[in-house]
Each structure stands twice: as structure tokens, then as C-alpha cells.
Scaffold this motif. Structure first.
Motif, PDB file in Angstrom:
ATOM      1  N   MET A   1       0.819  -1.196   0.000  1.00 19.68           N
ATOM      2  CA  MET A   1       0.000   0.000   0.000  1.00 19.68           C
ATOM      3  C   MET A   1       0.863   1.259   0.000  1.00 19.68           C
ATOM      4  N   ARG A   2       2.014   1.200   0.674  1.00 22.79           N
ATOM      5  CA  ARG A   2       2.892   2.376   0.761  1.00 22.79           C
ATOM      6  C   ARG A   2       3.461   2.763  -0.595  1.00 22.79           C
ATOM      7  N   LYS A   3       3.678   1.805  -1.473  1.00 23.46           N
ATOM      8  CA  LYS A   3       4.264   2.161  -2.769  1.00 23.46           C
ATOM      9  C   LYS A   3       3.242   2.879  -3.665  1.00 23.46           C
ATOM     10  N   PHE A   4       1.945   2.746  -3.381  1.00 21.76           N
ATOM     11  CA  PHE A   4       0.916   3.434  -4.166  1.00 21.76           C
ATOM     12  C   PHE A   4       0.529   4.792  -3.573  1.00 21.76           C
ATOM     13  N   LEU A   5       0.935   5.059  -2.337  1.00 20.71           N
ATOM     14  CA  LEU A   5       0.567   6.292  -1.662  1.00 20.71           C
ATOM     15  C   LEU A   5       0.992   7.549  -2.429  1.00 20.71           C
ATOM     16  N   PRO A   6       2.234   7.648  -2.930  1.00 20.14           N
ATOM     17  CA  PRO A   6       2.601   8.846  -3.706  1.00 20.14           C
ATOM     18  C   PRO A   6       1.717   9.011  -4.953  1.00 20.14           C
ATOM     19  N   TRP A   7       1.370   7.901  -5.592  1.00 24.50           N
ATOM     20  CA  TRP A   7       0.513   7.981  -6.791  1.00 24.50           C
ATOM     21  C   TRP A   7      -0.900   8.426  -6.417  1.00 24.50           C
ATOM     22  N   ILE A   8      -1.375   7.992  -5.308  1.00 20.26           N
ATOM     23  CA  ILE A   8      -2.708   8.395  -4.847  1.00 20.26           C
ATOM     24  C   ILE A   8      -2.719   9.893  -4.516  1.00 20.26           C
ATOM     25  N   ILE A   9      -1.666  10.368  -3.851  1.00 18.26           N
ATOM     26  CA  ILE A   9      -1.571  11.790  -3.504  1.00 18.26           C
ATOM     27  C   ILE A   9      -1.489  12.646  -4.775  1.00 18.26           C
ATOM     28  N   VAL A  10      -0.650  12.238  -5.726  1.00 21.05           N
ATOM     29  CA  VAL A  10      -0.516  12.972  -6.991  1.00 21.05           C
ATOM     30  C   VAL A  10      -1.858  12.967  -7.737  1.00 21.05           C
ATOM     31  N   GLY A  11      -2.518  11.802  -7.758  1.00 14.30           N
ATOM     32  CA  GLY A  11      -3.820  11.705  -8.416  1.00 14.30           C
ATOM     33  C   GLY A  11      -4.858  12.615  -7.769  1.00 14.30           C
ATOM     34  N   ALA A  12      -4.855  12.668  -6.442  1.00 12.47           N
ATOM     35  CA  ALA A  12      -5.794  13.530  -5.720  1.00 12.47           C
ATOM     36  C   ALA A  12      -5.506  15.004  -6.014  1.00 12.47           C
ATOM     37  N   ILE A  13      -4.236  15.385  -6.047  1.00  7.84           N
ATOM     38  CA  ILE A  13      -3.863  16.774  -6.351  1.00  7.84           C
ATOM     39  C   ILE A  13      -4.287  17.138  -7.773  1.00  7.84           C
ATOM     40  N   VAL A  14      -4.070  16.222  -8.725  1.00 10.63           N
ATOM     41  CA  VAL A  14      -4.458  16.466 -10.112  1.00 10.63           C
ATOM     42  C   VAL A  14      -5.978  16.625 -10.208  1.00 10.63           C
ATOM     43  N   LEU A  15      -6.722  15.765  -9.531  1.00 12.82           N
ATOM     44  CA  LEU A  15      -8.188  15.857  -9.553  1.00 12.82           C
ATOM     45  C   LEU A  15      -8.682  17.161  -8.927  1.00 12.82           C
ATOM     46  N   ILE A  16      -8.113  17.524  -7.793  1.00 11.19           N
ATOM     47  CA  ILE A  16      -8.493  18.777  -7.140  1.00 11.19           C
ATOM     48  C   ILE A  16      -8.186  19.954  -8.063  1.00 11.19           C
ATOM     49  N   GLY A  17      -7.004  19.969  -8.681  1.00 10.06           N
ATOM     50  CA  GLY A  17      -6.631  21.029  -9.622  1.00 10.06           C
ATOM     51  C   GLY A  17      -7.570  21.087 -10.817  1.00 10.06           C
TER      52      GLY A  17
END
Length: 195
Positions: free
Chosen positions: A1-17
Motif C-alpha cells: 500500500m505504501r508504494k501506491f501512496l505517492p501515486w494516490i496523492i498525486v492523483g488527488a492533487i491532479v483531480l483537485i486542480g
């Protein structure tokens, strides 16, 4: 799960933007459409006045043959006013000033025409002339209302694209501030009425 956390954060930032930019753009487009609609209403009111002026001039013509210079001034001012066009998607203060000047010329010529009518008691009593005069007064009120509503439509648009953080993106998305209708030069001075 930890290896996907940066991708999830980047995805969330992109969606919010994405949703933030989409919200700014869509609101600005909607507000701009309201301005264009309001501008169309302003033009419709002025067109109604121009149409009525033609009828008024023709009615007066029969009574006031020697008032040709006044009638000619009204006709010329009306023709000049119809030549001034404004793109509602890119309304500038200069365009509105030119439009205002042309319409002010029509108002001034029309006032001179109505003053000259005072010399013709039969014309003043003519029912078709009285009806046209009432229609013209009503149209002037419609013009005032349309101009006021135009300014009311410009305000939320300018506020939307001018407030932070929207102002950061508005320029990049191609949204520019719109000009308001302003009074013509000298409108703040009282009108001198001569009999």
C-alpha cells in the motif's frame, strides 16, 4: 500500500486542480453568457428606439415641412448610431464610449425634434403622434433598464475573474474584465431648458 501512496496523492492533487480550473472556467463562461444576453437586450432596446424614431420623423414631416434641418439631424444621428457595433464577448471601455456617444447624439437630436414639435398644436393633438411619443418614452425607460441590467451582469463576472485565486487562471484562460456603461460626458450637469 505504501508504494501506491505517492501515486494516490498525486492523483488527488491532479483531480483537485482539475475541478478547481473547471469551476473557474465554467463559472466565467456562464457569467460571460449572461453579459452577452444583457448586451443583446441593450441592443434590442436601442433598435426599438431607432425604429420608433423613423415613424416619429415621418409623422412630424407632414406637419413641419420647414423643420428639415432638425429632421435631417435626427435621421443622420440615427444612421450613425446604427453603424456602431460592439462584440459582446470583448466589450471594452473605448467601444462603450463610442456607442454611448453615438446614442447620445440620437438623444440630443430627438430632444431638438420634440422641442420643435411644440410649435405645431395640431401635431401635438394627433393621436398617432401622441402614441409614438408615449412609445418613445417607454423605450427610453427600457433602455435605462437594459443598461442597468447589463452593468449588473458585468459586476459578478468582473468579481469572479478578478478575485484571488481565480485571477491567477482567468487571464491564462482568456477572460478579460468587461467595461461598464457610464454616463456620457456632461451628464452630471443640469439640463438647461429654454422656452
Amino acid at each position: 500500500m505504501r508504494k501506491f501512496l505517492p501515486w494516490i496523492i498525486v492523483g488527488a492533487i491532479v483531480l483537485i486542480g482539475y475541478f478547481w480550473v473547471k469551476g473557474i472556467n465554467n463559472t466565467a463562461v456562464t457569467l460571460n453568457s449572461n453579459i452577452e444576453e444583457s448586451w443583446g437586450n441593450v441592443q434590442t432596446s436601442y433598435q426599438r428606439r431607432n425604429d420608433l424614431i423613423g415613424n416619429l420623423v415621418n409623422t412630424v414631416k407632414g406637419y413641419a415641412e420647414h423643420e428639415k434641418s432638425t429632421l435631417t439631424a435626427v435621421i443622420e444621428a440615427r444612421a450613425k448610431a446604427t453603424q456602431v457595433t460592439i462584440d459582446p464577448s470583448n466589450i471594452t471601455a473605448e467601444q462603450l464610449a463610442a456607442f454611448n456617444a453615438a446614442q447620445s447624439s440620437v438623444s440630443s437630436s430627438l430632444s431638438r425634434l420634440l422641442v420643435s414639435v411644440e410649435q405645431y398644436p395640431n401635431l401635438k393633438a394627433d393621436q398617432s403622434f401622441l402614441k409614438l411619443q408615449d412609445e418613445l418614452a417607454s423605450t427610453e425607460n427600457q433602455i435605462l433598464t437594459a443598461r442597468t441590467r447589463f452593468n449588473e451582469a458585468v459586476k459578478p463576472y468582473n468579481n469572479h475573474i478578478g478575485t484571488f485565486p481565480n485571477s491567477l487562471l482567468a487571464g491564462m484562460l482568456g477572460f478579460q474584465k468587461k467595461a461598464y456603461f457610464e454616463a456620457v460626458a456632461g451628464a452630471d450637469k443640469p439640463v438647461e431648458v429654454k422656452f
